[in-house]
Design an enzyme around this catalytic site. Structure first.
Site, PDB file in Angstrom:
ATOM      1  N   SER A   1     134.601 -32.384 -67.675  1.00 45.41           N
ATOM      2  CA  SER A   1     134.648 -31.473 -68.819  1.00 45.41           C
ATOM      3  C   SER A   1     133.492 -31.439 -69.628  1.00 45.41           C
ATOM      4  CB  SER A   1     135.761 -31.586 -69.733  1.00 45.41           C
ATOM      5  OG  SER A   1     135.797 -33.009 -70.241  1.00 45.41           O
ATOM      6  N   CYS A   2     132.410 -32.336 -69.701  1.00 34.36           N
ATOM      7  CA  CYS A   2     131.428 -32.403 -70.583  1.00 34.36           C
ATOM      8  C   CYS A   2     129.999 -32.224 -69.902  1.00 34.36           C
ATOM      9  CB  CYS A   2     131.295 -33.715 -71.350  1.00 34.36           C
ATOM     10  SG  CYS A   2     132.862 -33.752 -72.291  1.00 34.36           S
ATOM     11  N   LEU A   3     129.613 -33.257 -68.924  1.00 35.08           N
ATOM     12  CA  LEU A   3     128.266 -33.255 -68.716  1.00 35.08           C
ATOM     13  C   LEU A   3     127.483 -32.018 -67.971  1.00 35.08           C
ATOM     14  CD1 LEU A   3     128.077 -37.003 -66.863  1.00 35.08           C
ATOM     15  CD2 LEU A   3     127.961 -36.086 -69.279  1.00 35.08           C
TER      16      LEU A   3
END
Ligand code: UDX
Length: 415
Positions: free
Chosen positions: A259-261
């Site tokens: 969900s972030c990188l």
């Protein structure tokens, strides 16, 4: 200390539960009433190691009512910052949450410190959040405090990471706010950097971008190694003796998801372009990560034709120990397999329900059925895949499962 946390996603829930365990009085605010009810029943609405246990032990109050922040000493903004179609970071949730905070603050006269924990593009706290907070005439640094303090939690290890932080970054608008935040973390033992708001914001996105670079770098070396019959993992091991390089985040495979990188990298690229700068290195990381996801298919096509073949997938989650499938490599692979006319049968210990929402048309089966397919692709390195019987099979391994080498035909992604 009384803490209100706006947003009960990974960061908000974990921070709230851990701070309550450490003695703070915590109120979680979320617009999702189902989530609120689950938390009020002492349970975690997400799969996160250790979180259910803490929520069962401590009292974390959850509510949809923003007015509950009135008595808080500190308000953590932990809402999600997804990306828009064009790859830029969407500030929709954070703007709405900040507006609600302003309305709720009007009722009270106390001094609060607002701490931005959501990942945001540098300049957002000063350029977007503070102006909203000041709309009613109250002044940042005088009537309320503002900090930007990013979280570096990994999914699946978020409770451990919160309790054992590698660093505390305190981006402060004013010294009083920074002092208050440091006081909250006084019992933790970690290096602290006090800085300004936009530097704190950049530390988070630059850290994430650097991690993606390590993964894409070792994948590139791995792609070269494979052609030269060199074991990339042994190369990484040899490189790691140099502590300027280190051993972490050098596991070659089929790339990074989550969900972030990917999202934060994309948003940084878009921000740079908007300012007229072409971030060539960052663009190439993203591009090579997309290509790497499809590497298993290239390797598989050397051995079988995909049209009508039964292809078994081991793993759907973007990494082990989570049910999260956001930007999972499995998405790219399933899309491509379906386009090529393959019959896809998939197994994952936790992530089937989430993956089914994206691909209801494929078969979700027991692990034995995956093993009986014409070929097997290993997408996620779940512990339980380490002991399966791969003898006689065709296996394309995206995540380095040693036992899979017993297969009749074995191909590693980069080894
Ligand atoms: C990441 C950052 O680690 C964390 O600090 C930040 O706050 C949020 O983003 P997370 O999304 O939980 O955390 O995933 P992480 O464990 O970092 O793994 C990301 C992806 O990279 C996974 O798909 C993983 O399989 C891949 N990866 C990681 C590799 O391919 N090789 C590696 O060596 C490491």
């Amino acid at each position: 200390m009384r803490i209100s946390i706006v947003g009960s996603g990974y960061v908000g829930l974990v921070a709230g539960a851990c701070l309550a365990k450490l003695g703070s009085e915590v109120t979680l605010i979320d617009t999702d009433s189902e989530r609120v009810e689950v938390v009020n029943n002492g349970l975690s609405p997400i799969h996160e190691d250790g979180l259910n246990e803490i929520l069962g032990q401590v009292h974390v109050r959850a509510t949809t009512d923003y007015r509950q922040i009135v008595d808080a000493d500190m308000i953590f903004l932990c809402v999600g910052t997804p990306i828009d179609e064009d790859g830029s970071m969407s500030l929709e949730h954070i703007i709405r949450a900040t507006e609600q905070i302003v309305t709720a603050m009007e009722g009270g006269k106390g001094y609060h410190v607002i701490v931005v924990k959501s990942t945001v593009i540098p300049g957002t706290t000063e350029g977007v959040i503070i102006p909203i907070l000041e709309r009613t005439g109250r002044k940042a640094g005088r009537d309320f405090g503002v900090c930007m303090s990013p979280e570096f939690l990994r999914e699946g290890k978020a409770v451990y990471d919160f309790m054992n932080p590698m660093r505390l970054i305190v981006g402060e608008f004013d010294k009083r706010s920074g002092d208050a935040l440091l006081d909250l973390y006084r019992n933790f033992n970690m290096p602290v950097l006090r800085t300004n708001l936009r530097t704190a914001e950049m530390i988070k996105v630059a850290s994430n971008a650097f991690l993606t670079m390590k993964v894409s770098f070792i994948n590139e070396i791995g792609n070269i190694c494979k052609q030269l019959s060199i074991d990339t993992y042994e190369v990484a091991k040899g490189m790691a003796f140099d502590d300027r390089i280190g051993s972490k985040f050098l596991d070659a495979g089929i790339g990074f998801g989550g969900s972030c990188l990917p999202k934060d990298l994309r948003a940084l690229i878009v921000k740079a372009r908007q300012m007229g700068y072409e971030p060539g290195i960052l663009e190439e990381i993203l591009h090579s990560n997309e290509k790497q996801a499809l590497k298993p298919l290239q390797l598989l096509k050397k051995h079988i034709s995909l049209e009508g073949a039964r292809i078994g997938l081991l793993g759907l989650a973007f990494k082990p120990e989570t049910d999260d499938v956001r930007d999972s490599r499995a998405i790219w692979i399933v899309q491509a397999l379906l386009q090529e006319g393959a019959v896809v049968k998939a197994y994952d210990p936790l992530a089937v329900a989430n993956f089914k929402k994206l691909f209801p048309q494929i078969d979700y089966v027991a692990v034995e059925e995956v093993l009986n397919c014409d070929a097997i692709l290993i997408i996620t390195e779940w512990e339980e895949f380490k002991d399966l019987d791969y003898t006689g099979k065709i296996v394309i391994d995206g995540r380095r499962i040693p036992k899979a080498r017993e297969a009749r035909i074995y191909e590693g992604a980069c080894w």
